[in-house]
Design a protein around this motif. Structure first.
Motif, PDB file in Angstrom:
ATOM      1  N   LYS A  51      29.923  39.311   4.594  1.00 26.89           N
ATOM      2  CA  LYS A  51      29.086  40.441   4.962  1.00 26.89           C
ATOM      3  C   LYS A  51      27.624  40.002   4.886  1.00 26.89           C
ATOM      4  O   LYS A  51      27.219  39.347   3.922  1.00 26.89           O
ATOM      5  N   ILE A  52      26.847  40.349   5.901  1.00 25.65           N
ATOM      6  CA  ILE A  52      25.422  40.006   5.947  1.00 25.65           C
ATOM      7  C   ILE A  52      24.633  41.279   6.225  1.00 25.65           C
ATOM      8  O   ILE A  52      24.996  42.048   7.116  1.00 25.65           O
ATOM      9  N   THR A  53      23.557  41.484   5.468  1.00 28.25           N
ATOM     10  CA  THR A  53      22.650  42.600   5.740  1.00 28.25           C
ATOM     11  C   THR A  53      21.221  42.074   5.786  1.00 28.25           C
ATOM     12  O   THR A  53      20.898  41.066   5.155  1.00 28.25           O
ATOM     13  N   SER A  54      20.368  42.762   6.539  1.00 29.04           N
ATOM     14  CA  SER A  54      18.945  42.418   6.598  1.00 29.04           C
ATOM     15  C   SER A  54      18.178  43.596   7.188  1.00 29.04           C
ATOM     16  O   SER A  54      18.764  44.505   7.788  1.00 29.04           O
ATOM     17  N   ASP A  55      16.870  43.545   7.018  1.00 27.48           N
ATOM     18  CA  ASP A  55      16.022  44.601   7.576  1.00 27.48           C
ATOM     19  C   ASP A  55      15.912  44.485   9.093  1.00 27.48           C
ATOM     20  O   ASP A  55      15.887  45.491   9.798  1.00 27.48           O
ATOM     21  N   PHE A  56      15.843  43.231   9.589  1.00 27.27           N
ATOM     22  CA  PHE A  56      15.643  43.010  11.021  1.00 27.27           C
ATOM     23  C   PHE A  56      16.563  41.918  11.533  1.00 27.27           C
ATOM     24  O   PHE A  56      17.063  41.101  10.765  1.00 27.27           O
ATOM     25  N   GLY A  57      16.756  41.903  12.854  1.00 25.78           N
ATOM     26  CA  GLY A  57      17.568  40.874  13.470  1.00 25.78           C
ATOM     27  C   GLY A  57      17.164  40.643  14.906  1.00 25.78           C
ATOM     28  O   GLY A  57      16.513  41.487  15.535  1.00 25.78           O
ATOM     29  N   LYS A  58      17.555  39.486  15.408  1.00 25.13           N
ATOM     30  CA  LYS A  58      17.338  39.120  16.815  1.00 25.13           C
ATOM     31  C   LYS A  58      18.671  38.579  17.316  1.00 25.13           C
ATOM     32  O   LYS A  58      19.110  37.507  16.894  1.00 25.13           O
ATOM     33  N   ILE A  74      23.751  37.794   1.837  1.00 18.75           N
ATOM     34  CA  ILE A  74      25.065  37.339   2.282  1.00 18.75           C
ATOM     35  C   ILE A  74      26.024  37.517   1.116  1.00 18.75           C
ATOM     36  O   ILE A  74      25.761  37.029   0.016  1.00 18.75           O
ATOM     37  N   ASN A  75      27.135  38.214   1.340  1.00 19.03           N
ATOM     38  CA  ASN A  75      28.165  38.391   0.317  1.00 19.03           C
ATOM     39  C   ASN A  75      29.465  37.769   0.807  1.00 19.03           C
ATOM     40  O   ASN A  75      29.924  38.062   1.915  1.00 19.03           O
TER      41      ASN A  75
END
Length: 130
Positions: A51-58, A74-75
């Motif tokens: 699992k991946i989280t972030s505030d922004f992505g492209k 990243i978990n």
């Protein structure tokens, strides 16, 4: 766009799902979508999910490569990696996380400049600039 979701599968059956609260298409490069409040799931056929989280992505709709930025987490199982920038590539079969990287699990805490992970084999390279 609100509540966007993209998914893809590779030849081995691994699935990659990206969700975001907002998405904005780059009109100069229509295959590029800028994302906000990003959540991604990598469902591996021969291993546990990531699992991946972030505030922004492209996100690149042609090759599914994704750049995650700001507050990246990243978990994977009992492992957690945090940083400020993650370059995820299905084509290269790798995740490269950098900037203020901290890797933790129940036994260890590791600080690094860059961690590179092979998505399939989980082989990991850790780099320090100093």
């Amino acid at each position: 766009m609100e509540d966007v979701s993209y998914s893809s599968k590779d030849a081995k059956g691994n699935e990659y799902i990206v969700n975001a609260s907002q998405g904005e298409i780059d009109y100069d490069k229509p295959n590029i979508i800028y994302l906000t409040n990003v959540r991604a799931f990598i469902k591996l056929t021969d291993s546990n999910n990531v699992k991946i989280t972030s505030d922004f992505g492209k996100y690149n709709t042609n090759n599914y490569d994704t750049i995650f930025s700001k507050n990246v987490i990243i978990n994977y199982l009992d492992n957690k990696i945090t940083g400020e920038y993650l370059d995820f590539s299905m084509e290269r079969n790798s995740m490269i996380i950098s900037r203020k990287v901290v890797y933790t699990n129940p036994e260890n805490i590791l600080k690094a400049d860059v961690i590179e992970i092979n998505i399939t084999t989980k082989d990991t390279k850790i780099f320090m600039y100093k």
